[in-house]
Write a protein that holds these residues in place. Structure first.
Motif, PDB file in Angstrom:
ATOM      1  N   SER A  64       9.639   7.111  -5.629  1.00 19.88           N
ATOM      2  CA  SER A  64       8.468   6.255  -5.824  1.00 19.88           C
ATOM      3  C   SER A  64       8.667   5.514  -7.135  1.00 19.88           C
ATOM      4  O   SER A  64       9.718   5.637  -7.784  1.00 19.88           O
ATOM      5  CB  SER A  64       7.194   7.102  -5.879  1.00 19.88           C
ATOM      6  OG  SER A  64       7.222   7.953  -7.027  1.00 19.88           O
ATOM      7  N   ILE A  65       7.661   4.756  -7.553  1.00 24.73           N
ATOM      8  CA  ILE A  65       7.770   4.091  -8.852  1.00 24.73           C
ATOM      9  C   ILE A  65       7.886   5.117  -9.970  1.00 24.73           C
ATOM     10  O   ILE A  65       8.490   4.838 -11.015  1.00 24.73           O
ATOM     11  CB  ILE A  65       6.583   3.134  -9.101  1.00 24.73           C
ATOM     12  CG1 ILE A  65       5.260   3.889  -9.054  1.00 24.73           C
ATOM     13  CG2 ILE A  65       6.587   1.988  -8.119  1.00 24.73           C
ATOM     14  CD1 ILE A  65       4.052   3.025  -9.401  1.00 24.73           C
TER      15      ILE A  65
ATOM     16  N   ASP B 219       0.809  -1.219   0.000  1.00 27.92           N
ATOM     17  CA  ASP B 219       0.000   0.000   0.000  1.00 27.92           C
ATOM     18  C   ASP B 219       0.845   1.273   0.000  1.00 27.92           C
ATOM     19  O   ASP B 219       0.300   2.378   0.069  1.00 27.92           O
ATOM     20  CB  ASP B 219      -0.925   0.015   1.229  1.00 27.92           C
ATOM     21  CG  ASP B 219      -1.893  -1.151   1.229  1.00 27.92           C
ATOM     22  OD1 ASP B 219      -2.325  -1.533   0.127  1.00 27.92           O
ATOM     23  OD2 ASP B 219      -2.196  -1.681   2.299  1.00 27.92           O
ATOM     24  N   GLN B 220       2.157   1.122  -0.059  1.00 26.40           N
ATOM     25  CA  GLN B 220       3.040   2.288   0.025  1.00 26.40           C
ATOM     26  C   GLN B 220       3.220   2.914  -1.350  1.00 26.40           C
ATOM     27  O   GLN B 220       3.421   2.214  -2.344  1.00 26.40           O
ATOM     28  CB  GLN B 220       4.403   1.868   0.593  1.00 26.40           C
ATOM     29  CG  GLN B 220       5.349   3.029   0.882  1.00 26.40           C
ATOM     30  CD  GLN B 220       6.634   2.548   1.544  1.00 26.40           C
ATOM     31  OE1 GLN B 220       6.836   1.351   1.727  1.00 26.40           O
ATOM     32  NE2 GLN B 220       7.501   3.479   1.887  1.00 26.40           N
ATOM     33  N   SER B 221       3.130   4.229  -1.415  1.00 26.22           N
ATOM     34  CA  SER B 221       3.241   4.916  -2.703  1.00 26.22           C
ATOM     35  C   SER B 221       4.559   5.652  -2.861  1.00 26.22           C
ATOM     36  O   SER B 221       5.053   5.805  -3.977  1.00 26.22           O
ATOM     37  CB  SER B 221       2.082   5.905  -2.885  1.00 26.22           C
ATOM     38  OG  SER B 221       2.092   6.876  -1.846  1.00 26.22           O
ATOM     39  N   GLN B 222       5.163   6.123  -1.761  1.00 22.79           N
ATOM     40  CA  GLN B 222       6.423   6.834  -1.859  1.00 22.79           C
ATOM     41  C   GLN B 222       7.135   6.812  -0.514  1.00 22.79           C
ATOM     42  O   GLN B 222       6.576   6.411   0.498  1.00 22.79           O
ATOM     43  CB  GLN B 222       6.224   8.283  -2.310  1.00 22.79           C
ATOM     44  CG  GLN B 222       5.473   9.159  -1.304  1.00 22.79           C
ATOM     45  CD  GLN B 222       5.338  10.601  -1.777  1.00 22.79           C
ATOM     46  OE1 GLN B 222       5.245  10.872  -2.960  1.00 22.79           O
ATOM     47  NE2 GLN B 222       5.348  11.528  -0.840  1.00 22.79           N
ATOM     48  N   ASP B 223       8.393   7.234  -0.540  1.00 19.88           N
ATOM     49  CA  ASP B 223       9.179   7.318   0.685  1.00 19.88           C
ATOM     50  C   ASP B 223      10.148   8.476   0.530  1.00 19.88           C
ATOM     51  O   ASP B 223      10.354   8.996  -0.575  1.00 19.88           O
ATOM     52  CB  ASP B 223       9.935   6.013   0.946  1.00 19.88           C
ATOM     53  CG  ASP B 223      10.296   5.831   2.415  1.00 19.88           C
ATOM     54  OD1 ASP B 223      10.111   6.789   3.193  1.00 19.88           O
ATOM     55  OD2 ASP B 223      10.763   4.743   2.787  1.00 19.88           O
TER      56      ASP B 223
ATOM     57  N   CYS C  91       7.389  10.505 -19.876  1.00 22.29           N
ATOM     58  CA  CYS C  91       7.988   9.891 -18.689  1.00 22.29           C
ATOM     59  C   CYS C  91       8.856  10.870 -17.897  1.00 22.29           C
ATOM     60  O   CYS C  91       9.126  10.627 -16.715  1.00 22.29           O
ATOM     61  CB  CYS C  91       8.825   8.677 -19.083  1.00 22.29           C
ATOM     62  SG  CYS C  91       7.850   7.260 -19.656  1.00 22.29           S
ATOM     63  N   VAL C  92       9.329  11.942 -18.523  1.00 25.24           N
ATOM     64  CA  VAL C  92      10.216  12.870 -17.818  1.00 25.24           C
ATOM     65  C   VAL C  92       9.505  14.162 -17.444  1.00 25.24           C
ATOM     66  O   VAL C  92      10.137  15.206 -17.255  1.00 25.24           O
ATOM     67  CB  VAL C  92      11.481  13.186 -18.653  1.00 25.24           C
ATOM     68  CG1 VAL C  92      12.309  11.939 -18.845  1.00 25.24           C
ATOM     69  CG2 VAL C  92      11.117  13.801 -20.001  1.00 25.24           C
ATOM     70  N   GLN C  93       8.185  14.106 -17.307  1.00 25.23           N
ATOM     71  CA  GLN C  93       7.446  15.278 -16.851  1.00 25.23           C
ATOM     72  C   GLN C  93       7.857  15.643 -15.426  1.00 25.23           C
ATOM     73  O   GLN C  93       8.226  14.784 -14.625  1.00 25.23           O
ATOM     74  CB  GLN C  93       5.951  15.003 -16.901  1.00 25.23           C
ATOM     75  CG  GLN C  93       5.410  14.704 -18.295  1.00 25.23           C
ATOM     76  CD  GLN C  93       5.518  15.911 -19.226  1.00 25.23           C
ATOM     77  OE1 GLN C  93       4.730  16.828 -19.176  1.00 25.23           O
ATOM     78  NE2 GLN C  93       6.541  15.902 -20.090  1.00 25.23           N
ATOM     79  N   GLU C  94       7.791  16.930 -15.106  1.00 27.16           N
ATOM     80  CA  GLU C  94       8.234  17.379 -13.790  1.00 27.16           C
ATOM     81  C   GLU C  94       7.345  16.843 -12.677  1.00 27.16           C
ATOM     82  O   GLU C  94       7.834  16.404 -11.636  1.00 27.16           O
ATOM     83  CB  GLU C  94       8.261  18.906 -13.730  1.00 27.16           C
ATOM     84  CG  GLU C  94       8.767  19.428 -12.395  1.00 27.16           C
ATOM     85  CD  GLU C  94       8.839  20.943 -12.363  1.00 27.16           C
ATOM     86  OE1 GLU C  94       9.615  21.471 -11.561  1.00 27.16           O
ATOM     87  OE2 GLU C  94       8.116  21.586 -13.145  1.00 27.16           O
ATOM     88  N   ASP C  95       6.049  16.851 -12.861  1.00 25.04           N
ATOM     89  CA  ASP C  95       5.120  16.369 -11.845  1.00 25.04           C
ATOM     90  C   ASP C  95       5.012  14.851 -11.962  1.00 25.04           C
ATOM     91  O   ASP C  95       4.624  14.326 -13.009  1.00 25.04           O
ATOM     92  CB  ASP C  95       3.746  17.007 -12.054  1.00 25.04           C
ATOM     93  CG  ASP C  95       2.773  16.693 -10.930  1.00 25.04           C
ATOM     94  OD1 ASP C  95       3.055  15.770 -10.131  1.00 25.04           O
ATOM     95  OD2 ASP C  95       1.733  17.363 -10.842  1.00 25.04           O
ATOM     96  N   PRO C  96       5.335  14.098 -10.896  1.00 29.49           N
ATOM     97  CA  PRO C  96       5.244  12.629 -10.971  1.00 29.49           C
ATOM     98  C   PRO C  96       3.865  12.140 -11.391  1.00 29.49           C
ATOM     99  O   PRO C  96       3.750  11.108 -12.056  1.00 29.49           O
ATOM    100  CB  PRO C  96       5.584  12.186  -9.544  1.00 29.49           C
ATOM    101  CG  PRO C  96       6.383  13.301  -8.965  1.00 29.49           C
ATOM    102  CD  PRO C  96       5.853  14.546  -9.590  1.00 29.49           C
TER     103      PRO C  96
END
Length: 695
Positions: free
Chosen positions: A547-548, A520-524, A620-625
């Motif tokens: 994150s991914i 359930d983890q999305s980022q760290d 894929c290289v957009q600034e906003d994830p």
């Protein structure tokens, strides 16, 4: 009672190999249960935090340095235990238990059942009630110092046997803390420590020792030291003092005939009945006849197995369940792997990963310079050939690299669990004589960057191969992020970490910096940003957030490199220091993207397919994830000719050449420009590329 516990003791066997590590590091070993996970910010997690706030004080202020507790109601009830070693003071006990709860949630993220062992203490929490002193162990660790004792094994084992039995008996019957220490007058001396839960009755304590002590004889014969860490009792012996204060027992050195370690208060041998002598003589005659026959059969079977093994290439299967950590001590540094013996496949798999140093020296001609494949920050990679003609690549980690040690831990934990055609296969590991060696399947075409950026070899990569490489990397990342049992963030995806086999099939490698996420983890967030500039996502490079979508950014950079044949780290305008992303974006907006395609590809390459890859790379290289696609979406984009692609915005870390009407884009720590005030999506020449037809 002993047989009852033996049936319910899934003992975690360990494989141990010694090498030099920096001293004074924390000694932590974890055992993560197999029960279902809890979710972040859940009631179960709140109950764990409540116990972590009370148990350290309760244990440290207790006369026996021991505390039990439970919080909550079903189905979120949590049971917990904390026990400090009998020679530990209250302050150290409090700190150890507090740290144990923190480490448990790091090493066993979101696991409902976790045990953390440290030198001064151990803690456990679970959703199952294990608080009764007669409850069977959930597991135990067998750890050994692989250095051989200087005395003959028979003499040393006899001394260890006497020490173990005496110390365990003292702990069970003569101490309210169920704790004992001893030293034996062998030269050099041997020191021992035994401990049970303080709430155990003497008989239960002896029963627990009776279960674990035989494993010392089985796995530690002739070794300078070792320990068994159970959740009801534990034992340790060494040839140096490892506990505080004087020994509670002084034991004289035994004769050679002294018994080897045996269960405490074991049943004595049955006396020989009348007429036993004649029966013994008859048995001797039978043995004299049958033993040579049995020996001959065994020799024949061994020879057949050896010949069969020699003819067949060794088959190695990665373990289904593997955990890894280090044991640290000023004079006792041990490496071990833990496996679950309740699964026979796991035992066979982990054993197949262990390779002898002599075998790897022979395979690489003693790491001859002529077999050198490459060199990185963690060490050198050599080509080798195992018996059976299996080609391998041996990564020889630097002896002095602490970062290499951390990389090795990650590689073994993660790569051994992963099975996918686009991930490199771990063949084995060797840790002998302070060597740290990781062995992989051999990739004849080496890494992607060695061909892609080589003026003479880049022509080997026609567009068909490049497109298959892009697809393969995408599928490998999708497996890591979404399809495997684990959720893994690679954090260092780049051309040098993509290996190519003889058919140019790509395989993602080098998981030394990878991180495992909960389901359930999305980022760290990390305070220690590691990786390669140019491939790092902006949120990771500047804030440590990963994150991914961080891997998706790296993949986007890699696509642009593959299509253009240009490195992202090279400045393409000496005055403006324009990097690859800026260069691609400039040509994309001007409708001249064909001008920066790799000239080494033939003129008959499908331009629409190449254009689609550039488009996906920019997405894929957009600034906003949030604007970056998932890898599962990327694989669909690559394989479909009808999927509609949204127009990309200017990428992160992008610098516009002077004279352009567009403002600068926000950049990373190695670019000094202002943030953009406009992020309007753009498409080259306002031409849609959503109706692409493959050729």
């Amino acid at each position: 009672m002993a047989s009852h516990h033996r049936r319910h003791l899934p003992l975690y066997l360990a494989i141990f190999l010694a090498f030099l590590l920096p001293p004074l590091a924390s000694s932590l070993w974890q055992s993560c249960g197999s029960s279902a996970n809890f979710t972040a910010n859940s009631t179960y997690q709140a109950n764990i935090q409540a116990l972590s706030a009370t148990l350290p004080k309760n244990a440290s202020t207790s006369r026996n340095l021991f505390a039990l507790g439970s919080v909550g109601t079903l189905p979120d009830i949590v049971y917990a235990l904390a026990l400090c070693r009998g020679d530990t003071n209250a302050s150290a006990c409090n700190d150890c238990v507090s740290n144990g709860f923190e480490e448990a949630q790091q090493l066993c993220p979101y696991n409902r059942d976790a045990t953390i062992y440290d030198d001064p203490c151990y803690i456990r929490f679970s959703n199952q009630n294990f608080l009764s002193p007669t409850s069977g162990d959930n597991g135990a660790l067998i750890l050994t110092n692989t250095q051989n004792a200087s005395e003959p094994a028979k003499v040393f084992d006899a001394a260890v046997g006497a020490l173990i039995n005496a110390t365990a008996d003292y702990a069970a019957g003569n101490s309210s803390r169920r704790f004992g220490t001893a030293e034996e007058e062998l030269q050099p001396k041997i020191y021992g420590l035994a401990q049970c839960r303080p709430d155990m009755a003497p008989a239960d304590c002896r029963s627990c020792f009776a279960e674990i002590i035989p494993y010392i004889t089985k796995y530690m014969s002739g070794k300078q030291g070792g320990r068994i860490l159970g959740q009801r009792c534990n034992y340790r012996y060494e040839q140096y003092t490892f506990f505080t204060g004087p020994s509670l027992l002084q034991i004289p050195a035994p004769s050679v005939e002294a018994p080897a370690p045996a269960p405490v208060n074991a049943t004595p041998a049955t006396p020989t009945p009348p007429g036993g002598a004649s029966k013994k003589n008859g048995a001797a005659r039978i043995l004299a006849i049958t033993l040579p026959i049995v020996a001959a059969i065994l020799v024949f079977v061994v020879i057949c197995l050896c010949l069969r093994r020699k003819r067949r290439k060794p088959v190695r299967k990665a373990p289904l369940s593997i955990a890894l950590d280090f044991i640290h001590h000023e004079t006792d540094n041990v490496f071990y792997l833990m496996i679950d013996p309740t699964n026979p496949e796991d035992i066979q798999s982990i054993e197949s990963l262990i390779l002898d140093l002599s075998t790897l020296r022979a395979a690489t001609d003693n790491f001859d310079e002529s077999n050198k494949l490459g060199e990185g920050g963690f060490g050198i990679v050599y080509k080798g050939i195992l018996p059976g003609d299996e080609e391998i690549a041996v990564k020889r980690l630097s002896l002095s690299s602490r970062q290499g040690i951390e990389e090795l831990k990650n590689e073994l934990v993660l790569v051994a669990k992963l099975q996918h055609k686009n991930l490199v296969r771990l063949v084995g590991v060797c840790l002998e004589e302070h060597e740290k060696l990781l062995v992989y399947e051999y990739m004849p075409n080496k890494s992607l960057d060695t061909i892609l950026f080589d003026t003479y070899r880049s022509s080997q990569l026609d567009w068909g191969k490049r497109f298959r490489i892009v697809n393969g990397i995408a599928r490998g990342l999708q497996y890591l992020h979404e399809d495997s049992q684990l959720k893994i963030i690679h954090r260092d995806l780049k051309g040098s970490n993509v290996l190519l086999d003889s058919e140019f099939i790509p395989k993602i490698s080098d998981f030394g910096l990878a991180r495992l996420f909960g389901s359930d983890q999305s980022q760290d967030v990390t305070n220690r940003v590691v990786g390669t500039y140019g491939y790092m996502a902006p949120e990771y490079a500047m804030r440590g957030t990963y994150s991914i979508k961080s891997d998706v950014f790296s993949f986007g950079v890699l696509i642009l490199e593959i299509v253009t044949g240009k490195r992202n780290s090279v400045a393409y305008d000496s005055e403006q220091s324009v990097d690859l992303l800026s260069l691609v974006w400039e040509h994309w907006t001007m409708g001249t993207i064909v001008e920066i395609m790799d000239l080494s590809m033939t003129s008959h390459s499908p331009g629409d397919q190449m254009l689609k890859c550039i488009h996906i790379g920019l997405l894929c290289v957009q600034e906003d994830p949030a604007d970056r696609p998932l890898m599962s979406v990327v694989t669909v984009m690559l394989s479909s000719s009808t999927v509609s692609l949204q127009a990309p915005s200017r990428p992160a870390f992008c610098i516009q050449k002077s004279g352009s009407n567009d403002s600068y884009m926000h950049t990373g720590p190695y670019r000094g420009v202002s943030e953009s005030t406009s992020r309007s999506p753009m498409s080259p020449n306002e031409v849609s590329i959503t109706e692409l037809e493959p050729r």
